[in-house]
Design an enzyme around this catalytic site. Structure first.
Site, PDB file in Angstrom:
ATOM      1  N   ASP A   1       0.846  -1.207   0.000  1.00 10.32           N
ATOM      2  CA  ASP A   1       0.000   0.000   0.000  1.00 10.32           C
ATOM      3  C   ASP A   1       0.877   1.251   0.000  1.00 10.32           C
ATOM      4  OD1 ASP A   1      -2.030   1.807   0.390  1.00 10.32           O
ATOM      5  OD2 ASP A   1      -2.857   0.842   2.180  1.00 10.32           O
TER       6      ASP A   1
ATOM      7  N   ASP B   1     -10.454   4.273  -1.239  1.00  8.76           N
ATOM      8  CA  ASP B   1     -11.097   3.218  -0.451  1.00  8.76           C
ATOM      9  C   ASP B   1     -12.620   3.171  -0.618  1.00  8.76           C
ATOM     10  OD1 ASP B   1      -8.529   3.157   0.456  1.00  8.76           O
ATOM     11  OD2 ASP B   1      -9.045   3.194   2.581  1.00  8.76           O
TER      12      ASP B   1
ATOM     13  N   GLY C   1      -5.008   3.761  -7.946  1.00  7.87           N
ATOM     14  CA  GLY C   1      -5.130   4.126  -9.354  1.00  7.87           C
ATOM     15  C   GLY C   1      -4.120   5.159  -9.821  1.00  7.87           C
TER      16      GLY C   1
HETATM   17  C1  GLA Z   1      -5.350   2.354   2.787  1.00  8.01           C
HETATM   18  C2  GLA Z   1      -5.896   1.221   1.926  1.00  8.01           C
HETATM   19  C3  GLA Z   1      -6.936   0.439   2.714  1.00  8.01           C
HETATM   20  C4  GLA Z   1      -6.321  -0.098   3.988  1.00  8.01           C
HETATM   21  C5  GLA Z   1      -5.716   1.036   4.812  1.00  8.01           C
HETATM   22  C6  GLA Z   1      -4.920   0.511   5.989  1.00  8.01           C
HETATM   23  O1  GLA Z   1      -6.346   3.306   3.026  1.00  8.01           O
HETATM   24  O2  GLA Z   1      -6.447   1.723   0.746  1.00  8.01           O
HETATM   25  O3  GLA Z   1      -7.444  -0.621   1.934  1.00  8.01           O
HETATM   26  O4  GLA Z   1      -5.320  -1.028   3.662  1.00  8.01           O
HETATM   27  O5  GLA Z   1      -4.846   1.842   4.018  1.00  8.01           O
HETATM   28  O6  GLA Z   1      -4.297   1.514   6.712  1.00  8.01           O
END
Ligand code: GLA
Length: 394
Positions: free
Chosen positions: A160, A220, A199
């Protein structure tokens, strides 16, 4: 829980102005090794801790989720990955090796437990110094972390972007993901690479070339109809980049988390299956209702998602809040989704021509698991407010 996630996300988004940047098409990284099509040959299925538990995830929660999947019919339906999201990390030891925090006493034992149920083990990190929830990221420890994950028996890594924007320039994003892909390959263990960078830089154009097996295409998801629909409709125009081994990811499922109604969750699951999206349940599996389990495990619906042809479906018709989506399947039939974003029930018609079929066809209702008969030219069904009808047309 949702409120916690919301307030956390506000902070997180403030810290990541790059999320608002326009998406730019990027050229394929020269010489990049393609991802391994033998893993994630169909969209990954499983569970992830984030949407329900956020940072309240623990060894006990993960074991209870594995127990549920193995015993409630989810494993038989194809759900296999048991994925810990953010918040498992502790400190690095004197050699720099990452250790879990005290909510996870023994990661190797946890991996062994998940594997003993015939399931697979997933974990989470960031290419930045910190994860989105401010736990230790993999920056400058990529090889070491990949080795540690492999030693724990990890089968899936969600990687991430988070704080990576503090240490890398936006145009380094491809090399950053490629670096972790190569670190995973070096371990000799097949590990799915789930790219999570919302993205940025038109990831669908180059995600496969740097070794990604799936990549998030949006910010998200939240457990509400507008967010769910926004993420699904953001896939329009990028369908061609998905295929066996490399999938567009509109984010994890919210089915069963309580803030959408039954018809809305039916729409959510139907859209994800039409889109050949990864199916990562995001609810509390140990406590779900039979209705939630039935939505997650309907075999004919899941089969649309897992169809071996691996084509992402697309929207073929839209009239106001009424939409028809279609996905060609390996057996020559087409899955068609009739969805109603309106505020009242409405009859929606699918033209057989619009979904690429001839003048007459047989139709089967996949949620009801019932044959509806033969139709000429078109098929019409009443669709509830915020609901969907998913059919297989032959
Ligand atoms: C980001 C990701 C989420 C999740 C959080 C965790 O927002 O997009 O899916 O993994 O981090 O902190």
């Amino acid at each position: 829980m949702t409120n916690k996630r919301a307030s956390w996300a506000v902070r997180h988004r403030r810290a990541l102005p790059v999320l608002g940047c326009a998406l730019v098409l990027a050229t394929l990284a020269a010489g990049a090794r393609a991802q391994d099509a033998t893993i994630a040959a169909t969209p990954p299925m499983g569970w992830n801790s984030w949407n329900h538990f956020a940072c309240k995830v623990s060894d006990a929660v993960v074991r209870a989720s594995a127990d549920a999947i193995a015993s409630n019919g989810m494993k038989a339906a194809g759900y296999v990955y048991v994925n810990i999201d953010d918040c498992w990390q502790g400190q690095r030891d004197a050699q720099g090796v990452i250790q879990p925090n005290d909510r996870f006493p023994d990661m190797k034992a946890l991996g062994d437990y998940i594997h003993s149920k015939g399931l697979k083990f997933g974990i989470y990190s960031s290419p930045g110094p910190k994860t989105c929830a401010s736990y230790a990221g993999s920056y400058m420890h990529e090889d070491q972390d990949a080795m540690q994950y492999a030693a724990w028996g990890v089968d899936y890594l969600k990687y991430d972007w988070c704080s990576a924007s503090r240490v890398y320039k936006p145009d380094q994003i491809q090399e950053v993901y490629k670096k972790m892909h190569e670190a995973l390959v070096k371990t000799g263990r097949p590990i799915v690479l789930s790219m999570c960078e919302y993205g940025l830089k038109g990831v669908w154009n180059w995600g496969a070339s740097v070794g990604g097996n799936l990549w998030r295409t949006t910010n998200d998801i939240w457990d509400n109809y507008a967010s769910m629909y926004f993420n699904a409709s953001s896939q329009v125009g990028i369908e061609q980049f998905a295929g066996p081994g490399h999938w567009n990811d509109p984010d994890m499922l919210e089915v069963g988390n309580g803030r959408m109604n039954h018809d809305e969750y039916i729409t959510h699951m139907s859209l994800w299956c039409i889109l050949a999206a990864p199916l990562l349940a995001g609810n509390d599996l140990a406590k779900m209702t039979p209705e939630t389990l039935a939505i997650l495990t309907n075999p004919e619906v899941v089969a649309v998602d897992q169809d071996p042809k691996g084509v992402e479906g697309h929207r073929v018709w839209q009239g106001g809040p009424y939409e028809v989506w279609a996905k060609p399947l390996a057996d020559g039939s087409v899955a068609a989704l009739l969805m109603n974003r309106g505020e009242d029930a409405e009859k929606i018609t699918v033209s057989l021509k619009d979904i690429g079929l001839g003048s007459s066809a047989t139709v089967r209702d996949l949620w009801a698991r019932k044959d509806l008969g033969s139709f000429t030219g078109s098929f019409t069904s009443s669709v509830p407010r915020h609901g969907a009808v998913l059919v297989k047309v032959h």
